[in-house]
Enzyme design. Structure first.
Site, PDB file in Angstrom:
ATOM      1  N   ASP A   1      -1.027  -9.681 -10.496  1.00  0.00           N
ATOM      2  CA  ASP A   1      -1.998  -8.733  -9.987  1.00  0.00           C
ATOM      3  C   ASP A   1      -2.360  -7.815 -11.157  1.00  0.00           C
ATOM      4  OD1 ASP A   1      -3.589  -7.238  -8.247  1.00  0.00           O
ATOM      5  OD2 ASP A   1      -1.941  -5.895  -7.763  1.00  0.00           O
TER       6      ASP A   1
ATOM      7  N   ASP B   1      -4.206  -4.153 -10.874  1.00  0.00           N
ATOM      8  CA  ASP B   1      -4.026  -2.724 -10.618  1.00  0.00           C
ATOM      9  C   ASP B   1      -2.591  -2.410 -10.198  1.00  0.00           C
ATOM     10  OD1 ASP B   1      -7.239  -1.493  -9.553  1.00  0.00           O
ATOM     11  OD2 ASP B   1      -6.773  -3.202 -10.820  1.00  0.00           O
TER      12      ASP B   1
ATOM     13  N   GLU C   1      -5.167   2.490 -10.670  1.00  0.00           N
ATOM     14  CA  GLU C   1      -6.080   1.758  -9.797  1.00  0.00           C
ATOM     15  C   GLU C   1      -7.494   1.995 -10.300  1.00  0.00           C
ATOM     16  OE1 GLU C   1      -5.471  -0.118  -7.028  1.00  0.00           O
ATOM     17  OE2 GLU C   1      -3.276   0.069  -7.171  1.00  0.00           O
TER      18      GLU C   1
ATOM     19  N   ARG D   1     -14.708   1.723  -0.058  1.00  0.00           N
ATOM     20  CA  ARG D   1     -14.385   2.428  -1.304  1.00  0.00           C
ATOM     21  C   ARG D   1     -15.490   2.246  -2.343  1.00  0.00           C
ATOM     22  NH1 ARG D   1      -8.283   0.686  -2.599  1.00  0.00           N
ATOM     23  NH2 ARG D   1      -9.041  -1.263  -1.688  1.00  0.00           N
TER      24      ARG D   1
ATOM     25  N   SER E   1      -7.149 -10.812  -8.933  1.00  0.00           N
ATOM     26  CA  SER E   1      -7.422  -9.440  -8.538  1.00  0.00           C
ATOM     27  C   SER E   1      -8.705  -9.357  -7.713  1.00  0.00           C
ATOM     28  CB  SER E   1      -7.557  -8.554  -9.787  1.00  0.00           C
ATOM     29  OG  SER E   1      -7.932  -7.232  -9.427  1.00  0.00           O
ATOM     30  N   GLY E   2      -8.762  -8.359  -6.856  1.00  0.00           N
ATOM     31  CA  GLY E   2      -9.988  -8.068  -6.123  1.00  0.00           C
ATOM     32  C   GLY E   2     -10.774  -6.977  -6.816  1.00  0.00           C
TER      33      GLY E   2
END
Length: 299
Positions: A204, A206, A213, A249, A292-293
């Site tokens: 991952d 973050d 983040e 977000r 990752s997103g």
């Protein structure tokens, strides 16, 4: 010099290769490491025509530990012990010869490996982990250090009560809960060749490869940190799924100049140990990837 005689009925048989007429024994040597100790040890054993069944030698912070499971002539056990003691005394070593009246044991293969990472790792952490393992009937077979900077890493080889696939599920859940409670990372997986055959390692991004983040860093440029934090909190409570929380977000960033992404990318900080981890994995022949997103520009 220490000479101990012991009988046990709880061990498994690996002494089938023991030469007839010889008795099994465990010999241990311990002391400050010095050149020539191992050579002198085996030279004495050779003089007494000792059969080797198993040997293990380790070095810890300058301290040597050498152990051997052997077949010896029981009538010469005392003189063998004296010979080893006199020879290795010059090297500052302590010798123990342990005779077994009915020695039938194997060194079992550990069923699982537990890796502990923390900065720091304390005795209290290992005490809690050890107690959790014991609560679920798991035995710690060996412990070794695998890292000391920038984080402390320990590998525990353990044997669980139920070695069948799926037998360690309850223990895995308990360790997952414990890692959140005591603040160190704990991972458990089955031991064996499969553990060593992996060739792709995915990370991952973050709060894993990097310390922050990205979306929160972007929000700080937009003055929307509080709004993003509120959405994150709702997601943590299960009120939003991942896609919903991501969309909400990102929506708070509307109107932010695209150049800010480059500024954030230049400001990210790698997690301590990330460089060394990736470099070491590549040197060992692993492929590494990031899943990752987050924002591809930052990745």
């Amino acid at each position: 010099m220490t000479l101990v005689t012991e009988t046990t009925d709880t061990m498994h048989d690996i002494t089938v290769n023991l030469t007839p007429g010889l008795s099994p024994a465990v010999i241990t040597v311990a002391g400050a490491d010095r050149p020539g100790v191992s050579g002198a040890f085996f030279r004495v054993l050779s003089a007494y025509r000792v059969q080797l069944l198993d040997v293990e030698q380790s070095l810890f912070r300058g301290r040597l530990n050498l152990a051997a499971l052997v077949g010896i002539n029981a009538d010469r056990a005392d003189t063998l012990t004296e010979g080893l003691t006199e020879t290795l005394k010059a090297y500052g070593q302590k010798v123990t010869v342990q005779l077994k009246g009915d020695l039938h044991f194997a060194r079992p293969l550990s069923t699982h490996a537990v890796v502990v990472l923390g900065a720091p790792v304390t005795a209290s952490h290992i005490s809690r982990i050890g107690q959790t393992l014991a609560d679920y009937g798991a035995n710690i077979d060996t412990i070794r250090g695998i890292a000391d900077y920038p984080v402390t890493g320990l590998e525990l080889k353990v044997t669980v009560a139920d070695p069948k696939p799926g037998g360690g599920v309850a223990l895995r859940k308990a360790l997952a809960e414990l890692t959140r409670e005591i603040g160190v990372d704990i991972a458990i997986e089955r031991a064996g060749l499969v553990r060593r055959s992996k060739r792709l390692i995915c990370f991952d991004c973050d709060s894993t490869l990097i310390t922050g983040e990205v979306i929160e860093m972007l929000a700080s440029y937009a003055g929307k940190e509080a709004e993003v934090a509120a959405v994150t909190e709702r997601a943590m409570r299960g009120e939003l799924d991942f896609e919903q929380s991501l969309r909400e977000r990102v929506a708070t960033l509307k109107g932010l100049d695209v150049s800010v992404i480059d500024q954030v990318a230049n400001a990210i900080q790698l997690t301590p140990g990330a460089r060394t981890t990736i470099r070491t994995l590549k040197r060992m022949g692993y492929k590494t990837a990031v899943v990752s997103g987050g924002f591809i520009q930052v990745l």
